[in-house]
Design an enzyme around this catalytic site. Structure first.
Site, PDB file in Angstrom:
ATOM      1  N   LYS A 174      15.611  61.240  75.440  1.00 21.32           N
ATOM      2  CA  LYS A 174      15.696  60.059  74.551  1.00 21.32           C
ATOM      3  C   LYS A 174      14.304  59.824  73.980  1.00 21.32           C
ATOM      4  O   LYS A 174      13.461  59.175  74.581  1.00 21.32           O
ATOM      5  CB  LYS A 174      16.173  58.853  75.360  1.00 21.32           C
ATOM      6  CG  LYS A 174      16.968  57.819  74.594  1.00 21.32           C
ATOM      7  CD  LYS A 174      16.307  57.262  73.342  1.00 21.32           C
ATOM      8  CE  LYS A 174      15.290  56.181  73.622  1.00 21.32           C
ATOM      9  NZ  LYS A 174      14.476  55.825  72.441  1.00 21.32           N
TER      10      LYS A 174
ATOM     11  N   GLY B 183      15.704  52.408  71.957  1.00 16.68           N
ATOM     12  CA  GLY B 183      15.691  52.201  73.401  1.00 16.68           C
ATOM     13  C   GLY B 183      16.158  50.822  73.825  1.00 16.68           C
ATOM     14  O   GLY B 183      16.930  50.674  74.779  1.00 16.68           O
TER      15      GLY B 183
ATOM     16  N   GLY C 153      19.133  51.069  76.274  1.00 11.41           N
ATOM     17  CA  GLY C 153      18.399  51.341  77.515  1.00 11.41           C
ATOM     18  C   GLY C 153      19.122  50.912  78.770  1.00 11.41           C
ATOM     19  O   GLY C 153      19.217  51.677  79.740  1.00 11.41           O
TER      20      GLY C 153
ATOM     21  N   GLU D  73       5.712  55.780  83.928  1.00 11.69           N
ATOM     22  CA  GLU D  73       4.383  56.130  83.395  1.00 11.69           C
ATOM     23  C   GLU D  73       4.087  55.096  82.319  1.00 11.69           C
ATOM     24  O   GLU D  73       4.623  55.171  81.212  1.00 11.69           O
ATOM     25  CB  GLU D  73       4.393  57.536  82.788  1.00 11.69           C
ATOM     26  CG  GLU D  73       4.805  58.648  83.736  1.00 11.69           C
ATOM     27  CD  GLU D  73       3.752  58.985  84.771  1.00 11.69           C
ATOM     28  OE1 GLU D  73       2.588  58.575  84.595  1.00 11.69           O
ATOM     29  OE2 GLU D  73       4.097  59.646  85.760  1.00 11.69           O
TER      30      GLU D  73
ATOM     31  N   CYS E  24      -2.595  56.455  76.198  1.00 11.91           N
ATOM     32  CA  CYS E  24      -2.398  55.516  77.313  1.00 11.91           C
ATOM     33  C   CYS E  24      -3.571  55.519  78.281  1.00 11.91           C
ATOM     34  O   CYS E  24      -3.900  54.501  78.868  1.00 11.91           O
ATOM     35  CB  CYS E  24      -1.112  55.847  78.048  1.00 11.91           C
ATOM     36  SG  CYS E  24      -1.023  57.565  78.533  1.00 11.91           S
TER      37      CYS E  24
ATOM     38  N   GLU F 121      -3.710  45.862  76.769  1.00 16.61           N
ATOM     39  CA  GLU F 121      -3.770  47.167  76.104  1.00 16.61           C
ATOM     40  C   GLU F 121      -3.620  46.961  74.599  1.00 16.61           C
ATOM     41  O   GLU F 121      -2.634  46.372  74.148  1.00 16.61           O
ATOM     42  CB  GLU F 121      -2.630  48.031  76.636  1.00 16.61           C
ATOM     43  CG  GLU F 121      -2.667  49.440  76.144  1.00 16.61           C
ATOM     44  CD  GLU F 121      -1.498  50.247  76.672  1.00 16.61           C
ATOM     45  OE1 GLU F 121      -0.364  49.739  76.671  1.00 16.61           O
ATOM     46  OE2 GLU F 121      -1.735  51.395  77.085  1.00 16.61           O
TER      47      GLU F 121
HETATM   48  P1  NAD Z   1       7.899  51.282  74.390  1.00 15.97           P
HETATM   49  O1  NAD Z   1       7.990  50.871  75.808  1.00 15.97           O
HETATM   50  O2  NAD Z   1       8.214  50.295  73.352  1.00 15.97           O
HETATM   51  O3  NAD Z   1       8.899  52.501  74.126  1.00 15.97           O
HETATM   52  C1  NAD Z   1       8.848  53.690  74.880  1.00 15.97           C
HETATM   53  C2  NAD Z   1      10.234  54.283  74.968  1.00 15.97           C
HETATM   54  O4  NAD Z   1      11.063  53.391  75.681  1.00 15.97           O
HETATM   55  C3  NAD Z   1      10.909  54.489  73.623  1.00 15.97           C
HETATM   56  O5  NAD Z   1      11.670  55.670  73.686  1.00 15.97           O
HETATM   57  C4  NAD Z   1      11.823  53.300  73.512  1.00 15.97           C
HETATM   58  O6  NAD Z   1      12.948  53.548  72.715  1.00 15.97           O
HETATM   59  C5  NAD Z   1      12.239  53.128  74.959  1.00 15.97           C
HETATM   60  N1  NAD Z   1      12.658  51.785  75.333  1.00 15.97           N
HETATM   61  C6  NAD Z   1      12.238  50.587  74.838  1.00 15.97           C
HETATM   62  N2  NAD Z   1      12.868  49.589  75.471  1.00 15.97           N
HETATM   63  C7  NAD Z   1      13.693  50.148  76.383  1.00 15.97           C
HETATM   64  C8  NAD Z   1      14.597  49.650  77.347  1.00 15.97           C
HETATM   65  N3  NAD Z   1      14.810  48.339  77.507  1.00 15.97           N
HETATM   66  N4  NAD Z   1      15.280  50.528  78.121  1.00 15.97           N
HETATM   67  C9  NAD Z   1      15.089  51.850  77.982  1.00 15.97           C
HETATM   68  N5  NAD Z   1      14.244  52.395  77.081  1.00 15.97           N
HETATM   69  C10 NAD Z   1      13.554  51.549  76.290  1.00 15.97           C
HETATM   70  O7  NAD Z   1       6.468  51.900  74.257  1.00 15.97           O
HETATM   71  P2  NAD Z   1       5.811  52.509  72.961  1.00 15.97           P
HETATM   72  O8  NAD Z   1       5.334  51.387  72.137  1.00 15.97           O
HETATM   73  O9  NAD Z   1       6.709  53.528  72.337  1.00 15.97           O
HETATM   74  O10 NAD Z   1       4.584  53.336  73.596  1.00 15.97           O
HETATM   75  C11 NAD Z   1       3.376  52.773  73.863  1.00 15.97           C
HETATM   76  C12 NAD Z   1       3.255  52.468  75.335  1.00 15.97           C
HETATM   77  O11 NAD Z   1       3.474  53.626  76.117  1.00 15.97           O
HETATM   78  C13 NAD Z   1       1.858  52.015  75.679  1.00 15.97           C
HETATM   79  O12 NAD Z   1       1.935  50.915  76.557  1.00 15.97           O
HETATM   80  C14 NAD Z   1       1.267  53.212  76.400  1.00 15.97           C
HETATM   81  O13 NAD Z   1       0.237  52.925  77.289  1.00 15.97           O
HETATM   82  C15 NAD Z   1       2.445  53.750  77.086  1.00 15.97           C
HETATM   83  N6  NAD Z   1       2.227  55.159  77.437  1.00 15.97           N
HETATM   84  C16 NAD Z   1       2.057  55.499  78.738  1.00 15.97           C
HETATM   85  C17 NAD Z   1       1.823  56.814  79.074  1.00 15.97           C
HETATM   86  C18 NAD Z   1       1.653  57.237  80.498  1.00 15.97           C
HETATM   87  O14 NAD Z   1       1.789  58.419  80.769  1.00 15.97           O
HETATM   88  N7  NAD Z   1       1.349  56.341  81.418  1.00 15.97           N
HETATM   89  C19 NAD Z   1       1.763  57.782  78.079  1.00 15.97           C
HETATM   90  C20 NAD Z   1       1.928  57.387  76.768  1.00 15.97           C
HETATM   91  C21 NAD Z   1       2.171  56.068  76.451  1.00 15.97           C
END
Ligand code: NAD
Length: 473
Positions: free
Chosen positions: A171, A204, A208, A246, A280, A380
């Site tokens: 996804k 998502g 989700g 993560e 991240c 962040e």
């Molecule tokens: P986000 O949480 O908005 O979305 C990430 C993913 O989650 C997307 O595929 C989204 O569709 C899905 N999603 C959103 N709400 C959901 C729900 N309720 N249930 C299931 N899936 C859902 O994050 P983003 O804005 O796309 O990415 C940025 C964030 O990701 C930052 O906080 C960054 O630090 C973090 N990040 C962490 C790592 C790591 O390895 N720790 C790596 C990259 C990014």
């Protein structure tokens, strides 16, 4: 030109989605429509999970050597279609072409191959006095990814899941779904059996809860924001599913007294500016001895000047736009907040070239004299914004470093590696980069505290997708 993707990849077939709702993928460099993809609904989720569950019995019984061969075949397919993958990353999230090529795509292909080498570890067993432990695949895995390194994060989950013998639902983030659809085609052509890999493009927040609580799911591996990660864990909890999180970070970087200041500051600024700050594990809180603050600011401003935003399709561009206009305005709000909070603006917040006005661009921004109670030091930002923070003693620096709800990454630059390693052991974070080290896809990656509970990459990453069974003799 806009590409309209019409199908989901379910059970080895390109399948028409149940609903005609589309997701629009916008190019953040110019605001134009880059692609449209289907929006999977509950019916599509049921079909994909049914396929993954059916495929698990035979896939999990294949030999590690067979699975390793297929991982290499997929990597070969990625090499052959590298230009398409690069175009997907540039067009959907604005990553500059040089970075998209080297780091996002070639780096991901190389990292993916490394899981072929690790597959053989599924045959390892450990013998104790009166029992033996073996590893078995955990089952059907939902792999949810963000938009910032879309292919790399996909590979960091798909590689170990396939190597372990799991079946998966991919996804991707709604902002960056295209590379997953290209990969589905590559996987199909590589001869991966039907149902082993399924790709659902969807929003998502809409699907989700249904996806992560579904009875046919054994594990969810989620990378994204802490807010969404908590929702995923809550949805999965009643079914007692494994959840690997993560999440976000606000990582500290201690420059110790006696360090080579020019080298240390350059490393720290570049670490934050790469991928327009959307990393991240970026070391966004730079801790500098108070007596060296002015010198550090001067060096930081010089380095930041090398990172002026530009067209991501130009080979010399080092910083493209942010991945969306929404992200641009979020970052801009944090910059205004930092100014209002009384942080000293060293550079940034200046008007950009008029040619960039349609894109989601933000100039490299450096704040100094930041205190750890300011919002810009606690939350962040996920943009090209660095906070420089003075400290008086090393003890104080370590206290500030650990005073955060996050614990994803950290860095130390000291007079030598031995001293840096001693400081590193006192920081509560899943990784620490010593003396300017670079990301290493063999090393375990993951967070302490609200940065998550999983570990990706390398053998530790493979083990996330396994159950341990004890054979008692
Ligand atoms: P986000 O949480 O908005 O979305 C990430 C993913 O989650 C997307 O595929 C989204 O569709 C899905 N999603 C959103 N709400 C959901 C729900 N309720 N249930 C299931 N899936 C859902 O994050 P983003 O804005 O796309 O990415 C940025 C964030 O990701 C930052 O906080 C960054 O630090 C973090 N990040 C962490 C790592 C790591 O390895 N720790 C790596 C990259 C990014």
């Amino acid at each position: 030109m806009t590409t309209a993707y019409q199908h989901l990849y379910i059970n080895g077939q390109w399948t028409a989605p149940n609903s005609d709702r589309q997701i629009r993928v916008v190019n953040p460099a110019n605001g134009e429509l880059f692609a449209t993809v289907p929006s999977a609904d509950h019916h599509d989720i049921d079909a994909a999970l049914h396929a993954a569950k059916e495929a698990f019995a035979s896939w999990s019984a294949t030999t590690a050597a067979y699975r390793a061969g297929l991982i290499h075949a997929i990597a070969d397919g990625m090499e052959a279609r590298k230009d398409e993958l690069i175009d997907a990353v540039i067009g959907s999230m604005g990553c500059p072409i040089a970075l998209a090529d080297e780091l996002q795509v070639q780096g991901s292909i190389d990292a993916f191959r490394s899981f072929a080498e690790l597959a053989g570890h599924m045959d390892d067993s450990e013998t104790f006095d009166n029992y033996i432990t073996v590893k078995e695949p955990v089952g059907v895995c939902v792999l949810i990814n963000p938009w910032n390194y879309p292919l790399s994060q996909l590979v960091g989950k798909l590689g170990p899941a396939l190597a372990a013998g799991c079946t998966v639902i991919l996804k991707p983030a709604e902002q960056t779904p295209v590379q997953d659809l290209i990969l589905a085609d590559i996987i199909h052509n590589a001869g991966v059996p039907a149902g082993v890999v399924n790709v659902l493009t969807a929003v998502g927040a809409d699907i989700g809860e249904y996806l992560c609580s579904h009875k046919d799911v054994d594990m969810v591996s989620f990378t994204g924001s802490t807010v969404a990660g908590i929702k995923v864990a809550q949805a999965a909890a009643p079914g007692v599913k494994r959840v690997c999180q993560e999440l976000g970070g606000k990582s500290p970087y201690i420059i110790a007294p006696g360090a080579d200041l020019a080298a240390a500051v350059r490393y720290g600024v570049e670490d934050v500016m790469i991928n327009a700050g959307q990393t991240c594990c970026a070391l966004t809180r730079m801790l500098v001895p108070a007596g060296q603050l002015e010198a550090a600011e001067r060096i930081a401003a010089e380095v930041a000047a090398e990172w002026q935003p530009g067209n991501p399709r130009h080979p010399d561009t080092m910083m493209g736009p942010l991945s969306s206009h929404a992200q641009q305005s979020r970052v801009q709000q944090y910059i205004e907040l930092g100014i209002n909070e009384g942080a000293r603006l060293v550079c940034g917040n200046e008007p950009l070239d008029a040619a960039l006005s349609d894109g989601a661009y933000v100039a490299p921004t450096i704040f100094s004299a930041v205190t750890n109670t300011m919002t810009i030091a606690r939350e962040e930002i996920f943009g090209p914004v660095l906070c420089i923070m003075p400290y008086d003693t090393l003890e104080e620096a370590i206290t500030i470093a650990n005073d955060t709800p996050y614990g994803l990454s950290s860095g130390v630059f000291a007079k030598d590696a031995d001293e840096a390693k001693q400081i590193a052991r006192r920081i509560r974070a899943g990784q620490c980069y010593i003396q300017g080290a670079l990301f290493n896809t063999d090393a375990p990656f993951g967070g302490y505290k609200q940065s998550g509970n999983g570990r990706e990459w390398g053998l530790t990453g493979l083990h996330e997708y396994t159950e341990t069974k004890a054979l008692i003799i």
